[in-house]
Design an enzyme around this catalytic site. Structure first.
Site, PDB file in Angstrom:
ATOM      1  N   ASP A  79       0.853  -1.183   0.000  1.00 52.86           N
ATOM      2  CA  ASP A  79       0.000   0.000   0.000  1.00 52.86           C
ATOM      3  C   ASP A  79       0.896   1.243   0.000  1.00 52.86           C
ATOM      4  O   ASP A  79       1.082   1.903   1.026  1.00 52.86           O
ATOM      5  CB  ASP A  79      -0.895  -0.024   1.245  1.00 52.86           C
ATOM      6  CG  ASP A  79      -2.065   0.943   1.143  1.00 52.86           C
ATOM      7  OD1 ASP A  79      -2.273   1.513   0.049  1.00 52.86           O
ATOM      8  OD2 ASP A  79      -2.773   1.134   2.144  1.00 52.86           O
ATOM      9  N   GLU A 131      -6.391   5.097  -8.912  1.00 52.27           N
ATOM     10  CA  GLU A 131      -7.688   5.602  -8.458  1.00 52.27           C
ATOM     11  C   GLU A 131      -8.258   6.717  -9.327  1.00 52.27           C
ATOM     12  O   GLU A 131      -7.552   7.632  -9.733  1.00 52.27           O
ATOM     13  CB  GLU A 131      -7.553   6.106  -7.013  1.00 52.27           C
ATOM     14  CG  GLU A 131      -8.877   6.443  -6.364  1.00 52.27           C
ATOM     15  CD  GLU A 131      -8.864   6.185  -4.868  1.00 52.27           C
ATOM     16  OE1 GLU A 131      -9.821   6.603  -4.209  1.00 52.27           O
ATOM     17  OE2 GLU A 131      -7.915   5.562  -4.368  1.00 52.27           O
ATOM     18  N   LYS A 146      -9.491   1.965  -9.319  1.00 52.83           N
ATOM     19  CA  LYS A 146     -10.131   2.138  -8.010  1.00 52.83           C
ATOM     20  C   LYS A 146     -11.275   3.146  -8.108  1.00 52.83           C
ATOM     21  O   LYS A 146     -11.104   4.248  -8.636  1.00 52.83           O
ATOM     22  CB  LYS A 146      -9.105   2.623  -6.971  1.00 52.83           C
ATOM     23  CG  LYS A 146      -8.111   1.561  -6.573  1.00 52.83           C
ATOM     24  CD  LYS A 146      -7.086   2.080  -5.590  1.00 52.83           C
ATOM     25  CE  LYS A 146      -7.586   2.086  -4.162  1.00 52.83           C
ATOM     26  NZ  LYS A 146      -6.507   2.433  -3.213  1.00 52.83           N
ATOM     27  N   THR A 175     -13.058   0.850  -3.514  1.00 53.91           N
ATOM     28  CA  THR A 175     -12.394   1.333  -2.308  1.00 53.91           C
ATOM     29  C   THR A 175     -13.367   2.108  -1.415  1.00 53.91           C
ATOM     30  O   THR A 175     -14.535   2.278  -1.756  1.00 53.91           O
ATOM     31  CB  THR A 175     -11.173   2.198  -2.689  1.00 53.91           C
ATOM     32  OG1 THR A 175     -10.425   2.507  -1.514  1.00 53.91           O
ATOM     33  CG2 THR A 175     -11.591   3.489  -3.378  1.00 53.91           C
ATOM     34  N   PHE A 235     -12.016  -1.242   4.501  1.00 56.63           N
ATOM     35  CA  PHE A 235     -11.036  -0.490   5.296  1.00 56.63           C
ATOM     36  C   PHE A 235     -11.108  -0.883   6.772  1.00 56.63           C
ATOM     37  O   PHE A 235     -12.010  -0.467   7.488  1.00 56.63           O
ATOM     38  CB  PHE A 235     -11.302   1.012   5.154  1.00 56.63           C
ATOM     39  CG  PHE A 235     -10.698   1.629   3.920  1.00 56.63           C
ATOM     40  CD1 PHE A 235     -10.549   0.895   2.763  1.00 56.63           C
ATOM     41  CD2 PHE A 235     -10.281   2.945   3.924  1.00 56.63           C
ATOM     42  CE1 PHE A 235      -9.990   1.464   1.625  1.00 56.63           C
ATOM     43  CE2 PHE A 235      -9.718   3.526   2.798  1.00 56.63           C
ATOM     44  CZ  PHE A 235      -9.574   2.796   1.641  1.00 56.63           C
TER      45      PHE A 235
END
Length: 332
Positions: free
Chosen positions: A27, A106, A142, A167, A189
């Site tokens: 990440d 993203e 994303k 996400t 998350f």
């Protein structure tokens, strides 16, 4: 429990053991961290790209992105938008040189409630990767897990063969809708869920197995496996290694360099906690969510409503900061 030096030599680190049960994803946008920990995949987001773009080591990528924006021309706003997209792709392309798998890139969080806008931006990013000689099979786009984002993911997957990573996922309703949409991967998350419960409840510490974020991902994993959904579950946003170890066996886990380092220095036996066999035996009922049902069930989860909106605002704020940084170079 400390491990003797002799035994440690024979024993794999927790990180190495984890890789036997779970696909480990980095990440980060930092190439050095990716090379050090050798993950299969890597994920980026506006916050990570903003942090990396401010490092002197990556100034050349920033310069290349700005030059690209200027070359395409148009208004100052268009040049900056094109430079931002190009920068995301330049980072992704460099990351792909260092990993065997896929990178997640993203779409602008400010499009989170614009289905068509997300589809267009996703296709634009894929086109930019294609110009760089990279096929869409190595990219995950994303998207925010709003209703509009999930439906954009459904179209991108079914009509364009573009793989999506959903996400900012906090509620079970989001997870169910993503599975029904047939997206490639979701990123629930973990740490941000914990943050909310710590901030809004009396309990300030949790054992890993009782961590609200861990429990949320466990339920989603069990539901997906019980009912045969192909969508990959990738736990994200961890606050400590305990959360990671408590989700051993999850399809994928995306982990920051700091926690990867901690796991690589820890030597204890790691036992899988999630498995397809146990998931298929658990007591969960299959549900279907149309738009009205989705909005209602998601709205009933106060934590998820607050964290989704907060996450969108924060990613949008970092996207704006990145644009301002590039604007200085565009107008110079």
């Amino acid at each position: 429990m400390s491990v003797s030096p002799v035994k440690r030599q024979k024993m794999e680190s927790v990180l190495d053991q984890l890789k036997h049960h779970t696909t480990v994803v980095a990440d980060t946008g930092d190439f050095n961290a990716i090379e050090e920990y050798k993950p299969l995949d890597a994920t980026t987001n506006p916050s990570l790209i903003l942090a990396a773009a401010q490092m002197p080591a990556y100034q050349e990528l920033v310069d290349d992105a700005v030059a690209y924006g200027k070359k395409l021309g148009g208004s100052e706003e268009e040049q900056i938008k094109n430079a931002c997209d190009k920068l995301f792709v330049l980072f992704g392309a460099e990351i792909l040189k260092r990993i065997p798998g896929r990178v997640s890139t993203e779409v602008d969080a400010r499009l989170s409630f614009d289905k068509e806008g997300m589809i267009q931006r996703a296709r634009r990013l894929i086109d930019l990767y294609k110009e760089a000689g990279i096929g869409k099979d190595r990219i995950l786009i994303k998207l925010s897990s709003t209703w509009e984002g999930i439906q954009a993911g459904k179209v991108l997957e079914a009509e364009y063969g573009i793989h999506c990573n959903m996400t900012l996922l906090f509620s079970f309703a989001q997870a169910v809708a993503c599975a029904e949409a047939g997206v490639t991967l979701i990123s629930p998350f973990v740490g941000r869920i914990l943050d909310w419960y710590v901030a809004n409840g009396d309990k300030k510490t949790y054992e890993p197995s009782e961590d609200p974020g861990v429990k949320s991902v466990t339920k989603i994993y069990n539901y997906y496996k019980k009912f045969g959904y192909k969508t990959i579950v990738m736990g994200a946003s961890f606050r400590n290694t305990g959360e990671i170890k408590a989700l051993t066996g999850c399809d994928y886990l995306t982990i920051s360099p700091k926690l990867l380092a901690e796991l690589s220095k820890e030597y204890v036996k790691l036992t899988p906690t999630l498995s397809v066999k146990e998931a298929q035996a658990c007591e969960l009922e299959k549900i279907h969510l149309d738009e009205k049902a989705f909005r209602w069930h998601h709205n009933e989860d106060q934590m998820a409503v607050e964290k989704l909106s907060d996450g969108i605002r924060k990613f949008a704020a970092d996207a704006i900061k990145l644009e301002r940084m590039l604007k200085v170079d565009v107008i110079s």
